[in-house]
Motif scaffolding. Structure first.
Motif, mmCIF file in Angstrom:
data_model
loop_
_atom_site.group_PDB
_atom_site.id
_atom_site.type_symbol
_atom_site.label_atom_id
_atom_site.label_comp_id
_atom_site.label_asym_id
_atom_site.label_seq_id
_atom_site.Cartn_x
_atom_site.Cartn_y
_atom_site.Cartn_z
ATOM 1 N N GLY A 22 -4.213 6.711 -7.977
ATOM 2 C CA GLY A 22 -3.569 6.894 -6.334
ATOM 3 C C GLY A 22 -4.196 6.062 -5.218
ATOM 4 O O GLY A 22 -5.233 5.226 -5.438
ATOM 5 N N PRO A 23 -3.838 6.337 -4.060
ATOM 6 C CA PRO A 23 -4.253 5.613 -2.916
ATOM 7 C C PRO A 23 -5.836 5.579 -2.882
ATOM 8 O O PRO A 23 -6.323 6.773 -3.131
ATOM 9 C CB PRO A 23 -3.555 6.269 -1.799
ATOM 10 N N GLY A 24 -6.354 4.476 -2.823
ATOM 11 C CA GLY A 24 -7.908 4.539 -2.701
ATOM 12 C C GLY A 24 -8.426 4.550 -4.136
ATOM 13 O O GLY A 24 -9.791 4.294 -4.339
ATOM 14 N N ARG A 74 7.477 4.365 -6.165
ATOM 15 C CA ARG A 74 6.416 4.338 -5.156
ATOM 16 C C ARG A 74 4.983 4.668 -5.537
ATOM 17 O O ARG A 74 4.184 4.634 -4.731
ATOM 18 C CB ARG A 74 7.074 5.820 -4.371
ATOM 19 N N ASN A 75 5.073 5.324 -6.847
ATOM 20 C CA ASN A 75 3.803 5.656 -7.387
ATOM 21 C C ASN A 75 2.999 4.281 -7.396
ATOM 22 O O ASN A 75 1.710 4.076 -7.063
ATOM 23 C CB ASN A 75 3.592 6.393 -8.486
ATOM 24 N N TYR A 77 3.514 1.255 -5.941
ATOM 25 C CA TYR A 77 3.031 0.828 -4.487
ATOM 26 C C TYR A 77 2.021 1.462 -4.015
ATOM 27 O O TYR A 77 1.086 1.119 -3.271
ATOM 28 C CB TYR A 77 4.592 1.251 -3.590
ATOM 29 N N ASP A 78 2.049 2.771 -4.131
ATOM 30 C CA ASP A 78 0.660 3.551 -3.448
ATOM 31 C C ASP A 78 -0.422 3.294 -4.075
ATOM 32 O O ASP A 78 -1.545 3.178 -3.589
ATOM 33 C CB ASP A 78 1.395 5.323 -3.073
ATOM 34 N N ASP A 79 -0.467 3.276 -5.461
ATOM 35 C CA ASP A 79 -1.770 3.256 -6.307
ATOM 36 C C ASP A 79 -2.253 1.520 -5.836
ATOM 37 O O ASP A 79 -3.483 1.506 -5.925
ATOM 38 C CB ASP A 79 -1.321 3.029 -7.797
ATOM 39 N N ASN A 81 -1.900 0.349 -3.128
ATOM 40 C CA ASN A 81 -2.103 0.268 -1.373
ATOM 41 C C ASN A 81 -1.126 -0.963 -0.875
ATOM 42 O O ASN A 81 -1.658 -1.578 0.033
ATOM 43 C CB ASN A 81 -3.646 -0.299 -1.147
ATOM 44 N N GLY A 82 -0.061 -0.580 -1.254
ATOM 45 C CA GLY A 82 0.901 -1.376 -0.824
ATOM 46 C C GLY A 82 0.954 -2.816 -0.886
ATOM 47 O O GLY A 82 1.602 -3.645 -0.382
ATOM 48 N N SER A 84 -1.201 -4.751 0.080
ATOM 49 C CA SER A 84 -1.880 -5.366 1.302
ATOM 50 C C SER A 84 -0.304 -5.822 2.138
ATOM 51 O O SER A 84 -0.589 -7.066 3.003
ATOM 52 C CB SER A 84 -2.864 -6.280 1.288
#
Length: 197
Positions: A22-24, A74-75, A77-79, A81-82, A84
């Motif tokens: 996930g993000p971060g 989308r997962n 993408y979020d994983d 962090n887009g 950058s």
């Protein structure tokens, strides 16, 4: 002719991330799945950041040179962090399939669609005569269901992760594959399958 192919690194037990992605957190404890991109001594001629084995470079560079667009879930993408504000490929635009609105940090180089069909149509236009790469288990499942996938490339990493996000989610269709290539390389085996029509 444009091909749509899924290209992902996968553990032997079928995971494309480890626990708690996930993000971060990126791919969670599954970051090992991509170590082979950077642990060699041969630079890619297409993706400057990659330093792979010569065997891997010979396999991946021809594919990377043909990428004209990337479709990600989308997962993914979020994983990442887009990415950058960019794309996982240095020159190909990114199309994200998501039922959530684009985040505020999304850039004009990133295009959001609510269906795989809409994303594939836009990606084909952007790719021209080049190919489209799919990233993410959900996107792959949706594309298989819609009959859009030509090939599946699996970079199988010799590790058992035990948990994470699976490459293949439940599929409503029975699909036969033909193995086109199987290339063993340091820290990874490259498997290329064609879908039988």
């Amino acid at each position: 002719m444009t091909k749509i192919r899924s290209v992902m690194a996968v553990s032997v037990d079928g995971f494309i991330t480890g626990r708690d992605p996930g993000p971060g957190h990126g791919l969670g404890d599954g970051g090992i799945l991509h170590d082979w991109y950077w642990n060699g001594d041969t630079p890619s001629t297409v993706v400057p950041a990659f330093r792979t084995s010569e065997t891997t470079r010979r396999f991946i560079d021809p594919f990377a040179a043909r990428v004209g667009a990337v479709i990600a879930g989308r997962n993914s993408y979020d994983d990442a962090n887009g990415w950058s504000g960019g794309s996982p490929h240095p020159t190909a635009p990114l199309f994200v399939v998501s039922h959530r609105p684009a985040p505020p940090e999304a850039t004009p180089a990133q295009h959001f669609s609510t269906s795989i069909e809409e994303a594939a149509t836009a990606a084909r236009e952007a790719a021209g005569d080049l190919d489209i790469v799919l990233m993410g288990g959900g996107v792959l499942a949706a594309a298989l269901t819609a009959g859009l996938v030509d090939e599946i490339v699996i970079h199988q990493v010799p590790v058992l992760l035990g948990a994470g996000r699976r490459l293949f989610q439940e599929l409503p269709v029975h699909t036969r594959l033909s193995l086109i290539e199987a290339i063993p390389a340091p820290d990874v085996t490259h498997l290329r399958y064609q879908l039988e029509r």
